[in-house]
Design an enzyme around this catalytic site. Sequence first.
Site, PDB file in Angstrom:
ATOM      1  N   GLU A 182       1.809  -1.345  -5.138  1.00 38.06           N
ATOM      2  CA  GLU A 182       1.910  -1.322  -3.682  1.00 38.06           C
ATOM      3  C   GLU A 182       2.727  -0.123  -3.193  1.00 38.06           C
ATOM      4  O   GLU A 182       2.427   0.455  -2.157  1.00 38.06           O
ATOM      5  CB  GLU A 182       2.549  -2.625  -3.197  1.00 38.06           C
ATOM      6  CG  GLU A 182       2.564  -2.766  -1.696  1.00 38.06           C
ATOM      7  CD  GLU A 182       3.154  -4.079  -1.251  1.00 38.06           C
ATOM      8  OE1 GLU A 182       2.374  -5.019  -1.047  1.00 38.06           O
ATOM      9  OE2 GLU A 182       4.387  -4.165  -1.108  1.00 38.06           O
ATOM     10  N   CYS A 235       8.377  -7.201   6.050  1.00 34.38           N
ATOM     11  CA  CYS A 235       6.948  -7.292   5.703  1.00 34.38           C
ATOM     12  C   CYS A 235       6.188  -8.243   6.613  1.00 34.38           C
ATOM     13  O   CYS A 235       4.970  -8.350   6.530  1.00 34.38           O
ATOM     14  CB  CYS A 235       6.779  -7.688   4.237  1.00 34.38           C
ATOM     15  SG  CYS A 235       7.342  -6.398   3.113  1.00 34.38           S
ATOM     16  N   HIS A 283      -9.346   0.755   4.007  1.00 33.86           N
ATOM     17  CA  HIS A 283      -9.235   1.016   5.441  1.00 33.86           C
ATOM     18  C   HIS A 283      -9.500  -0.236   6.271  1.00 33.86           C
ATOM     19  O   HIS A 283     -10.212  -0.206   7.272  1.00 33.86           O
ATOM     20  CB  HIS A 283     -10.134   2.188   5.864  1.00 33.86           C
ATOM     21  CG  HIS A 283      -9.541   3.508   5.492  1.00 33.86           C
ATOM     22  ND1 HIS A 283      -9.613   4.002   4.212  1.00 33.86           N
ATOM     23  CD2 HIS A 283      -8.840   4.403   6.226  1.00 33.86           C
ATOM     24  CE1 HIS A 283      -8.999   5.165   4.158  1.00 33.86           C
ATOM     25  NE2 HIS A 283      -8.503   5.425   5.362  1.00 33.86           N
TER      26      HIS A 283
END
Length: 145
Positions: A130, A37, A78
């Site tokens: 997530e 991550c 975005h």
Amino acid sequence: MMQQIYPQVQHDFCYELNKDMQIAAAHFVPTDAAGKCRQLHGHTYFVNVTVAGDDLDEAGFLVNFQVLKKLLHDKFDHTVLNDHKDVFNDQDPNFFPTTEVVARTMWETIEMHLETLPSKPTCLQVYVRETPTSYCIYRPKKGKK
């Protein structure tokens, strides 16, 4: 959108509303402890916001669904979460864009707006999924708004 059943918050308010939204965003967790991550990657976050209160506004709303979407979706969709330096940073783990911090940050964003409304609704929880197998819920501690 994936149909979800969300954990319930027990409360004594007359009204409760929930707003679902999807937010496509990228992030990285700026520490070696994050493993993979640490690299820039993206998610389609499934977000649910729970708002409750006793009084409706002049339009008959507890809070307008469009306002909730604008506060979160319009800001984060975005984007690279790390670029939102007003709420995230790379120095303090309490402000890394982890799922936990994203959920808390979304709660803080919603609650700051709700505090300006005459009817004084409150955000009970923010649920952030997530991945299909991982999610986080942020709920403020009682008495710690």
